[in-house]
Design an enzyme around this catalytic site. Structure first.
Site, PDB file in Angstrom:
ATOM      1  N   LYS A  66       0.848  -1.095  -0.063  1.00 44.15           N
ATOM      2  CA  LYS A  66       0.031   0.066   0.061  1.00 44.15           C
ATOM      3  C   LYS A  66       1.101   1.168  -0.030  1.00 44.15           C
ATOM      4  O   LYS A  66       1.306   1.742   0.999  1.00 44.15           O
ATOM      5  CB  LYS A  66      -0.910  -0.077   1.370  1.00 44.15           C
ATOM      6  N   GLU A 105       9.497   1.640  10.999  1.00 44.81           N
ATOM      7  CA  GLU A 105      10.218   2.693  10.599  1.00 44.81           C
ATOM      8  C   GLU A 105       9.707   4.089  10.673  1.00 44.81           C
ATOM      9  O   GLU A 105       8.815   4.579   9.794  1.00 44.81           O
ATOM     10  CB  GLU A 105      10.988   2.619   9.397  1.00 44.81           C
ATOM     11  N   CYS A 108      13.364  10.717   7.336  1.00 42.33           N
ATOM     12  CA  CYS A 108      13.223  10.630   8.681  1.00 42.33           C
ATOM     13  C   CYS A 108      14.674  10.617   9.465  1.00 42.33           C
ATOM     14  O   CYS A 108      14.555  11.000  10.547  1.00 42.33           O
ATOM     15  CB  CYS A 108      12.851   8.979   8.681  1.00 42.33           C
ATOM     16  N   GLU A 148       9.051  16.221  15.177  1.00 42.41           N
ATOM     17  CA  GLU A 148       9.458  16.173  13.828  1.00 42.41           C
ATOM     18  C   GLU A 148       8.645  17.205  12.928  1.00 42.41           C
ATOM     19  O   GLU A 148       7.623  16.887  12.787  1.00 42.41           O
ATOM     20  CB  GLU A 148       9.109  14.611  13.314  1.00 42.41           C
TER      21      GLU A 148
END
Ligand code: NAI
Ligand code: MG
Length: 501
Positions: free
Chosen positions: A184, A259, A293, A394
């Protein structure tokens, strides 16, 4: 073919890939995918739902349990993976161009990335037939050995920042291990993953081994994770969605690897090679427009070097060329999607509200070369305290928070004082200091005098809330396998049946 004739003029209409067939969503609905440089739609993607997720999982389950795949020797699986690697290499430029249309990252970076992606298929293709069990010198009258078996149907859920690279982190080991998969991709960047399926087909994978369903997370991702025949979910994306996936998977004890985000410290000591560290700081936060990331989004600079370093950094970063990501000379491209653009801009306000000093950028980029695209000026904030939201959360954009520190001890304390633990950079010429920091920083990757280096051979993953499990390297294949222990009695007579033996 991934692309069908489109009713809407000028838009490429993509199709899903399930059970070796190209199809629309069960509902027949589509949604638009945007080019972040023009802020205009360029493709139509099927808007899948629960029915599509179920159909894909059934196809993958069928391929796992019957037909050619389960009987294929690991060496033959490896050969298929290497053939796929060759096909990706032959099509690298085309796939890179597709990715840039969807996520606005630089063609220079995406072309290099796509030329590197085949290595995942070569490496894990080579590893497929080298997963060995062991013979246990067992303490009982028996012969005991272990073998490593695939899990079954694995769901691979990917984000928009490096669609095919991050997919390959998962797809290559999952297939090498003998699983079948349902992918996906992100709703913002589905096209390249669908185009990859043409190559999967050409490589000769049996029908149903690799499937792709498209659409929005809650509509098609959630039912995929919920499906009882999915045995593992491998996910890359935000921490909030990762937690949701983890909770959902827990209901029927599915395995997960996650992750997630980061707020990685890039730590500059006054004994570093300054020009190198300036480049490292820039590549840590402005490469990929900060949408990685592993972004080095907290720059920790030793007090004695702070002002000089910030001056050099700002003068270097202020020369960055913004504009069309498909132009070879561009250095900073747009933000990939509108919600992300708004999120980055909101963090600029949050930081200013917290009382930081803006020494570069700090707003939307309105330069003529940025056109109508979703561009944010490369931004450097100084006077940041590690407790501020701009230092703890973040942003996933070109926004750097500079935090001063006194000495090694304080650098380690600030570096680790965050919920994340994905990566860290250390800039010093002192080998003792480098190794001490490598030991004491809580992160899955520590770079000394470099930043953003990643390889198919080296384990990648998070400490703390940055994730669970490791991708890349030899241990990655084991994330997609389960161990079976086999006992064969060598006893000359059957012992007492009423006690455990
Ligand atoms: P997201 O984490 O929501 O999306 C990642 C993937 O998960 C997409 O394919 C999405 O469709 C899918 N998804 C969403 N909800 C789901 C559900 N309930 N069940 C199953 N799958 C689901 O990330 P999004 O919205 O694209 O970006 C939001 C933030 O995530 C960014 O601002 C950034 O901070 C972070 N992010 C982190 C990445 C990383 O590499 N760690 C990559 C991309 C985004
Ligand atoms: Mg797009």
């Amino acid at each position: 073919m991934a692309v069908a004739a489109s009713a809407q003029e000028g838009l490429r209409r993509y199709r899903m890939y399930v059970g070796g067939e190209w199809s629309d969503a069960a509902s027949g609905e589509t949604f638009e995918s945007f080019d972040p440089y023009t802020a205009k739609p360029w493709a139509l993607i099927p808007r899948g739902g629960a029915e599509d997720a179920a159909r894909a999982v059934e196809a993958a389950h069928e391929a796992f349990t019957a037909g050619e795949w389960p009987g294929l020797h690991a060496s033959a699986r490896g050969a298929l993976l290497r053939r796929l690697g060759d096909l990706i290499a032959e099509n690298a430029e085309r796939l890179a161009d597709l990715e840039v249309s969807d996520n606005g990252k630089l063609i220079s970076e995406m072309a290099a990335q796509l030329r590197y992606v085949p290595q995942w298929y070569y490496y894990f293709g080579g590893l497929a037939d080298k997963v060995e069990g062991s013979v246990i010198p067992i303490d009982k009258p028996a012969f005991n050995y272990t073998k490593h078996e695939p899990l079954g149907v694995v769901a691979l859920i990917t984000p928009w920042n490096s669609p095919l690279l991050l997919l390959s982190f998962k797809l290559a080991p999952a297939l090498a291990a003998g699983n079948t998969v349902v992918i996906k991709p992100s709703e913002f960047t589905s096209a390249s993953t669908l185009a990859l399926m043409e190559l999967v087909e050409q490589a000769g994978f049996p029908k149903g081994v690799v499937n792709v369903i498209t659409g929005f997370g809650p509509e098609v991702g959630q039912p995929l994770v919920e499906h009882p025949k999915v045995r593992k979910v491998a996910f890359t994306g935000s921490s909030a969605t990762g937690a949701r996936v983890y909770e959902t998977a827990a209901r029927d004890i599915k395995r997960v690897s996650l992750e997630l985000g980061g707020k990685s410290p890039n730590i500059v000591f006054d004994d570093c090679r300054i020009e190198d560290a300036v480049k490292g700081a820039v590549s840590g936060i402005f490469a990929a427009t900060g949408q990685t990331c592993i972004a080095g989004s907290r720059l920790l600079v030793q007090e004695s070097l702070h002002d000089e370093f910030v001056d050099k950094l700002v003068s270097f970063a202020s020369t960055a060329k913004m504009g069309n990501p498909k132009a070879a000379e561009t250095q900073v491209g747009p933000v990939t999607n509108l919600p992300q653009y708004e999120k980055v801009l909101s963090y600029l306000d949050i930081a200013k509200g917290e009382g930081v000093e803006t020494v570069l950028g700090g707003g939307k980029a309105t330069r003529p070369e940025c056109g109508e695209g979703w561009f944010v000026e490369p931004t450097v904030f100084t006077g940041v305290e590690n407790s501020m939201r701009i230092a703890q959360e973040e942003v996933f954009g070109p926004v750097l928070a500079v935090i001063p520190f006194k000495d090694e001890e304080e650098a380690i304390e600030i570096g680790n004082d965050v919920v994340f633990g994905l990566a860290a950079g250390v800039w010093t010429q002192d080998i003792r200091r480098a190794l001490t920091l490598a030991d004491r920083i809580q992160a899955g990757t520590v770079w000394i005098n470099t930043y953003r280096a990643v390889s198919y051979m080296s384990p990648f993953g998070g400490y703390k809330q940055s994730g669970i499990g490791r991708e890349n390297g030899q241990e990655a294949i084991r994330e997609f396998m389960q161990t079976k222990s086999v006992w064969i009695s060598t006893a000359s007579e059957v012992p007492n049946p009423f006690v455990m033996r």
